[in-house]
Design an enzyme around this catalytic site. Sequence first.
Site, PDB file in Angstrom:
ATOM      1  N   GLY A 147       0.663  -0.816   0.297  1.00 16.55           N
ATOM      2  CA  GLY A 147      -0.223   0.350   0.294  1.00 16.55           C
ATOM      3  C   GLY A 147       0.664   1.021   0.088  1.00 16.55           C
ATOM      4  O   GLY A 147       1.925   1.262  -0.576  1.00 16.55           O
ATOM      5  N   HIS A 171       4.485   2.236  -7.755  1.00 17.99           N
ATOM      6  CA  HIS A 171       3.349   1.518  -7.935  1.00 17.99           C
ATOM      7  C   HIS A 171       2.088   1.838  -9.249  1.00 17.99           C
ATOM      8  O   HIS A 171       2.291   1.155  -9.673  1.00 17.99           O
ATOM      9  CB  HIS A 171       2.620   1.369  -6.639  1.00 17.99           C
ATOM     10  N   LEU A 197      11.453   6.958  -5.461  1.00 16.41           N
ATOM     11  CA  LEU A 197       9.971   6.850  -4.946  1.00 16.41           C
ATOM     12  C   LEU A 197      10.507   5.773  -4.385  1.00 16.41           C
ATOM     13  O   LEU A 197      10.390   4.998  -3.997  1.00 16.41           O
ATOM     14  CB  LEU A 197       9.004   6.769  -5.483  1.00 16.41           C
ATOM     15  N   SER A 249       8.010   4.886  -0.289  1.00 15.69           N
ATOM     16  CA  SER A 249       6.255   4.785   0.151  1.00 15.69           C
ATOM     17  C   SER A 249       7.241   5.148   1.882  1.00 15.69           C
ATOM     18  O   SER A 249       5.950   6.381   2.207  1.00 15.69           O
ATOM     19  CB  SER A 249       5.849   3.472   0.799  1.00 15.69           C
TER      20      SER A 249
END
Length: 292
Positions: free
Chosen positions: A45, A51, A200, A202
Amino acid sequence: MTTVRTQGGYAPGRLTVHRTPAELNVVTRALRGAGRKVALVPTMGALHEGHRELIRHARRLPGSTVTAVSIFVNPLQFGSGEDLERYPRPLEADLEVCREEGVELVLTPGVEHMYPPGSDTRLAPGPVADQLEGAVRPGHFAGMLTVVAKLFHIVGPDVALFGEKDYQQLVLIQKMVRDLDFPLHVVGVPTVRESDGLALSSRNIYLSAEDRHRAATLYRALREGAAVSARGADAVLETARAVLAEEPALQVEYLELRDPELGPAPATGRARLLVAARLGTTRLIDNVPVQL
Ligand code: PAF
């Protein structure tokens, strides 16, 4: 297109969210039975542009491929003192990303679904898992491979896509698929970067504004190292090390040149330059291909 009977668990062109592995398994079995291919993008997530790129790759695969995304923060791959509790879980925003990108199936299991009481079997990765990230994060790759193997069994994908940013993870998953004869193809997708080169992740949201600026040094070091590859491995490492030293706030954990399978670096040919560093409380990793 063949009609797929899945008791409402699949609507072509629309996002369907499944909470339990069993529910999704019924759907993907039915899809495969109807001749459809399934591409899986496993995630924890907090979906970002990296993603999205994995999903776009999946959606560009030839044939009648259904794209499935799993969203599960896997406790097994977090060590004590790591960020399991504070790991971002913006589920609604993640589902919106999936919708925007044309994902048709999402799995959002709870820990109780993935690891019901008594479920204590774990994957044992080979020695590559004890090096680099594995040396700093003991047990991380065993936990990661365990959940990925479970997801492969639940979804039964033809193709699974992972980012090259977590290069050691990608190598270990490819190896697991070979070693344990999983009938699927693993695709590595190049890292997506901010305009200053920061990969990048999370976890970038943990960086303060100052550290966010400093973090770009990591990629600059890799890029400048790779740029002198014609002069050999020592030159690559020395150059990258010198750039990293320009940013005293970066606490470098490792900077290594390896072969593409993470064995010792060759004298000539394809190699990978990998780095991990801490900035304050945040750990950053990155890597680039190098041609020696
Ligand atoms: O890369 C990640 O997000 C995770 O390690 C993965 C592959 C989804 C397994 O939890």
